[in-house]
Design an enzyme around this catalytic site. Structure first.
Site, mmCIF file in Angstrom:
data_model
loop_
_atom_site.group_PDB
_atom_site.id
_atom_site.type_symbol
_atom_site.label_atom_id
_atom_site.label_comp_id
_atom_site.label_asym_id
_atom_site.label_seq_id
_atom_site.Cartn_x
_atom_site.Cartn_y
_atom_site.Cartn_z
ATOM 1 N N LYS A 33 9.326 -8.819 -13.580
ATOM 2 C CA LYS A 33 8.461 -9.746 -12.686
ATOM 3 C C LYS A 33 8.271 -9.436 -11.067
ATOM 4 C CE LYS A 33 9.057 -14.166 -13.549
ATOM 5 N NZ LYS A 33 9.125 -15.192 -13.663
ATOM 6 N N CYS A 50 -2.276 -9.236 -1.312
ATOM 7 C CA CYS A 50 -2.786 -8.726 -2.097
ATOM 8 C C CYS A 50 -2.923 -9.513 -3.640
ATOM 9 C CB CYS A 50 -2.334 -7.348 -2.384
ATOM 10 S SG CYS A 50 -3.406 -6.538 -3.679
ATOM 11 N N CYS A 52 -5.101 -8.300 -5.904
ATOM 12 C CA CYS A 52 -5.807 -7.255 -6.921
ATOM 13 C C CYS A 52 -4.811 -6.157 -7.453
ATOM 14 C CB CYS A 52 -6.972 -6.470 -6.044
ATOM 15 S SG CYS A 52 -6.564 -5.328 -5.017
ATOM 16 N N CYS A 61 -2.554 -7.075 1.745
ATOM 17 C CA CYS A 61 -3.460 -6.518 1.485
ATOM 18 C C CYS A 61 -3.902 -5.442 2.443
ATOM 19 C CB CYS A 61 -4.661 -7.850 1.428
ATOM 20 S SG CYS A 61 -6.351 -7.020 1.410
ATOM 21 N N HIS A 65 -9.210 -3.778 -2.471
ATOM 22 C CA HIS A 65 -9.876 -4.786 -3.221
ATOM 23 C C HIS A 65 -11.464 -4.620 -3.196
ATOM 24 C CE1 HIS A 65 -9.282 -7.330 0.416
ATOM 25 N NE2 HIS A 65 -10.848 -7.508 0.323
HETATM 26 FE FE1 FES Z 1 -5.582 -6.268 -3.144
HETATM 27 FE FE2 FES Z 1 -6.964 -6.783 -0.669
HETATM 28 S S1 FES Z 1 -6.534 -8.108 -2.190
HETATM 29 S S2 FES Z 1 -5.999 -5.026 -1.520
#
Ligand code: FES
Length: 84
Positions: A33, A50, A52, A61, A65
Site C-alpha cells: 500500500k 498527485c 492520477c 504532481c 494528469h
Molecule cells: Fe497526477 Fe497531477 S495529479 S500528475
C-alpha cells in the site's frame, strides 16, 4: 409438400468477468500500500500531490494528469495542500 420450419438457433450469452486494471501503473509496486503523509506544519508553500498515479515526481504532481485527462477523458487533478 415440403414443410418450412423456422431454424432453431441457440444463442448463449455469457457474462465475461474482467479484472479491473489498477489505477497505479508502476509507482512503488513492491509495497502492498502506497501511503504518503503530509502535516500542515511541514508545508511552507502550496504543494500539489498527485492523485492520477502518473506523475514522474510522485507523490508530487508534475502535470502528467493533463495528458492523462486528454487521453482518457478523465478529470483527475492534484490534491492541493496550502499554508493557512
Ligand atoms: Fe497526477 Fe497531477 S495529479 S500528475
Amino acid at each position: 409438400p415440403s414443410v418450412c420450419r423456422p431454424s432453431r438457433t441457440r444463442i448463449v450469452v455469457r457474462a465475461e468477468t474482467s479484472v479491473a486494471s489498477p489505477i497505479n501503473p508502476n509507482i512503488q509496486k513492491e509495497n502492498p500500500k502506497v501511503v504518503d503523509t503530509v502535516t500542515t506544519s511541514s508545508v511552507e508553500k502550496q504543494v500539489a500531490y498527485c492523485r492520477c498515479w502518473r506523475s514522474g515526481t510522485f507523490p508530487k504532481c508534475n502535470g502528467a494528469h493533463v495528458a492523462w485527462n486528454k487521453e482518457t477523458g478523465d478529470n483527475v487533478g492534484p490534491l492541493l495542500i496550502k499554508k493557512d
